[in-house]
Design a protein around this motif. Structure first.
Motif, PDB file in Angstrom:
ATOM      1  N   GLU A 196      40.098  33.538  38.085  1.00  0.00           N
ATOM      2  CA  GLU A 196      39.399  33.248  39.326  1.00  0.00           C
ATOM      3  C   GLU A 196      40.296  32.467  40.276  1.00  0.00           C
ATOM      4  N   GLY A 197      40.309  32.890  41.526  1.00  0.00           N
ATOM      5  CA  GLY A 197      41.128  32.197  42.523  1.00  0.00           C
ATOM      6  C   GLY A 197      42.476  32.841  42.759  1.00  0.00           C
ATOM      7  N   ASP A 198      42.885  33.742  41.882  1.00  0.00           N
ATOM      8  CA  ASP A 198      44.169  34.410  42.083  1.00  0.00           C
ATOM      9  C   ASP A 198      44.090  35.384  43.245  1.00  0.00           C
ATOM     10  N   LEU A 199      45.208  35.534  43.925  1.00  0.00           N
ATOM     11  CA  LEU A 199      45.263  36.503  45.024  1.00  0.00           C
ATOM     12  C   LEU A 199      45.963  37.756  44.531  1.00  0.00           C
ATOM     13  N   ILE A 200      45.456  38.907  44.942  1.00  0.00           N
ATOM     14  CA  ILE A 200      46.107  40.166  44.570  1.00  0.00           C
ATOM     15  C   ILE A 200      46.246  41.051  45.792  1.00  0.00           C
ATOM     16  N   SER A 201      47.179  41.970  45.700  1.00  0.00           N
ATOM     17  CA  SER A 201      47.205  43.055  46.676  1.00  0.00           C
ATOM     18  C   SER A 201      46.838  44.310  45.909  1.00  0.00           C
TER      19      SER A 201
END
Lengths: 293, 324
Positions: free
Chosen positions: A137-142
């Motif tokens: 949770e909280g991770d950024l992804i493309s």
């Protein structure tokens, strides 16, 4: 610390040319677009007593017999193939929930990510248990939009090396309508940083990576310290993006780059001052027009 | 109009003074202070409840006063607060005619962070409205509707919005009721069925309160919802009307509202003439109701014209900026 104080000033009125007034293609909710029954009802319209009526404020678009109203500002309406930047909000069974500025949280299935250690690997029960190790949770992804569910939620995939977890960088959240659709949304800008212009209005700025890590499958994040010059370039780009967005300029690699070039003569922190902002954006728009014409 | 003037110190305001008024439910104590800079007529109003069967005043339920009340006289009267709300020439306290609205000024898109936002002034009542959504359900998942979006409203008043400083900006009984009314109003207008399983948040804050809080909130929130690009059947416009001397008064200000007028709040979808919400908690003879609703509808249509202008102006400005 010295703060920049200023007195309130009168808001500048936008100069509306004569042609802009009484434009027929701008409608507000409740406006009757046509009472002809031969047309098809598209997004942003509804039928009220056999009259096609607008339900949002915006521009009327006609494609053959289909009439839509496109609002000026709205949440992200994803289409298959869109590049998005999003934030993990939840880890569930076999799937992650991703916040992508869409009207429902998007879904990233465990089966549509590249796990470390090769393309063709079966997803075992163990993988399900270690999902949080890959993305929490909280991770950024493309990611890319794989399909759209019937209720409008998006299904994402990261089955390419260019997608995956995002490491060190800066996220700028803007309106999705400001992002220009292009062939590629990943750019290594010549000023020394890279940019991902997500179609959902989330823009990711990061230092240009040295070489592509092949084996990690998009889950590797570099924790090397970023040099001061890189960080300066990134913060300058961020302020340029905000300046362009404040003046509603479409964002793509060229417009961002021009804006960056014109901002060089100012200090990074000064770019957000209204008068500097206006000057830079004006120069950018001029150069873009020259380029076109 | 029965009117009695008492020379009393302020402390009596809280006492249970026996007052022989048997025929009204509510009475107001009005303290008239001509020295106040805020209004030509400034009153501190103490709302009290009369127990009709005993004919005496119960506890003071609400007190709106400002610190220094070195007042001269104390008026107690029946349904009328002892003020002439409509002069013989047909003018009201603030110089308006009976059907005249207060000046409405508004701006859309005041915040960048929210999906939609608007600021609206109606006379001296000022409100900010912010819309987030439609987005995934936050908080309790159990409220999720599988056929439509859920609208969540929150009404609050800034602590500095009233003459007496408010202790609780939101969450008290009055605000909760107002939030509920706003929710009902917007459920009638927003096309929620297009966004199943989502949630739309509408937050409204009163920055300065001078009567007609509900209607100003509805008008501000309408603009914010339009700014957010959420589909609506039509604008929702709201207005309060009061009934004085057989005349409906449009768009009441605080002075009139607290002057014991039986008032009615109406939210209207102006093009179709559908009523989204109608609220009245005062006594009125049923013969007058139709005229009052008619006056409210006319006032709402007036408001809708102003809002329409604001939205069109905003649309043109933005479309010119983005060069379309």
């Amino acid at each position: 610390m010295a703060a920049d104080m200023r007195l309130p000033t009168v808001r500048k009125a936008v100069s509306l040319s004569v042609s802009a007034f009484d434009r027929k293609d701008l409608v507000v909710p409740g406006d009757v677009i046509t009472s002809d029954t031969g047309f098809m009802r598209g997004h942003g319209t509804y039928v009220d007593e056999d009259k096609l009526t607008a339900s949002v404020a915006g521009e009327v678009q006609r494609v053959d017999k289909l009439i839509c109203v496109r609002p000026l500002k709205t949440r992200f309406n994803g289409e298959v193939g869109d590049v998005v930047v999003g934030r993990i909000t939840e880890v569930q069974q076999k799937r992650w929930k991703v916040e992508t500025n869409s009207r429902l949280d998007s879904v990233l299935l465990l089966s549509s990510v590249n796990l470390p250690g090769g393309e063709l690997r079966r997803r075992s029960a163990e993988d399900e248990l270690t999902m949080r190790e890959y993305l929490q949770e909280g991770d950024l992804i493309s990611a890319e939009v794989q399909s759209v569910f019937s209720d409008g939620a998006l299904s994402l995939h990261t089955r390419s090396l260019k997608y995956g977890k995002l490491g060190q960088g800066v996220l700028v959240q803007l309106s999705p309508s400001l992002i220009k659709r292009q062939k590629t949304h990943f750019h290594n800008l010549p000023c020394g940083a890279s940019i991902i212009l997500g179609n959902n209005g989330f823009v990711w700025l990061y230092p240009t990576p040295e070489q592509q890590e092949e084996e990690a499958g998009g889950f590797y994040t570099s924790l090397e310290p970023v040099s001061l010059s890189d960080r300066e370039v990134i913060s300058r780009l961020r302020n340029c993006l905000l300046a362009l967005a404040a003046h509603k300029v479409l964002l793509y690699d060229t417009s961002v780059l021009y804006c960056y070039e014109f901002s060089v003569q100012h200090q990074v922190k000064d770019i957000l001052k209204p008068e500097v902002m206006e000057e830079i954006v004006m120069l950018t728009q001029q150069k873009l027009l020259e380029q076109e014409g | 109009m029965r009117k009695k003037t008492y020379q009393l110190p302020l402390c009596c305001c809280r006492c249970n003074v026996g007052i022989p008024i048997a025929d009204c439910i509510q009475i107001r104590l009005v303290i008239y202070n001509p020295k106040c800079i805020y209004y030509k007529y400034f009153w501190a109003v103490c709302l009290a409840i009369v127990l009709p069967e005993k004919g005496r005043m119960g506890n003071v339920v609400r007190r709106r006063t400002r610190g220094a009340l070195r007042c001269s006289s104390f008026e107690v009267c029946g349904n009328m607060a002892g003020l002439e709300l409509l002069s013989d020439q047909g003018y009201r306290l603030d110089g308006r005619k009976a059907t005249e609205l207060r000046k409405v000024q508004a701006r859309m898109g005041v915040f960048a962070q929210a999906d939609g936002s608007a600021y609206l002034e109606q006379g001296n009542t000022k409100a900010l409205a912010v819309v987030y959504g439609p987005h995934e359900m936050r908080g309790s998942r159990s409220r999720t509707r599988h056929d439509r979006a859920v609208i969540n409203c929150q009404y609050s008043m800034a602590t500095f919005s009233t003459a007496e400083r408010k202790r609780r900006p939101h969450g008290d009984r009055k605000s909760t009721e107002m939030s509920l009314h706003l929710k009902q109003t917007f459920e009638a207008a927003v096309m929620t069925q297009l966004y199943p399983r989502s949630q739309i948040d509408i937050y409204v804050k009163i920055l300065q309160s001078d009567g007609g809080n509900y209607s100003v909130c509805v008008n501000a929130a309408t603009l914010a919802v339009i700014d957010a690009g959420i589909p609506m059947r039509d604008y929702v416009c709201a207005c309060t009307v009061g009934f004085v001397d057989e005349t409906p008064l449009a768009d009441l200000c605080y002075a009139e509202e607290s002057g014991g007028v039986s008032s009615l709040a109406l939210a209207l979808l102006p093009r179709g003439g559908q009523i989204a919400l109608l609220q009245m908690d005062a006594r009125l003879h049923q013969d007058h109701l139709e005229a009052l609703i008619e006056a409210a509808m006319t006032a709402c249509k007036g408001v809708s014209k102003v809002l329409d202008e604001v939205v069109r102006q905003h649309l043109e400005e933005v479309s010119v900026l983005s060069g379309e």
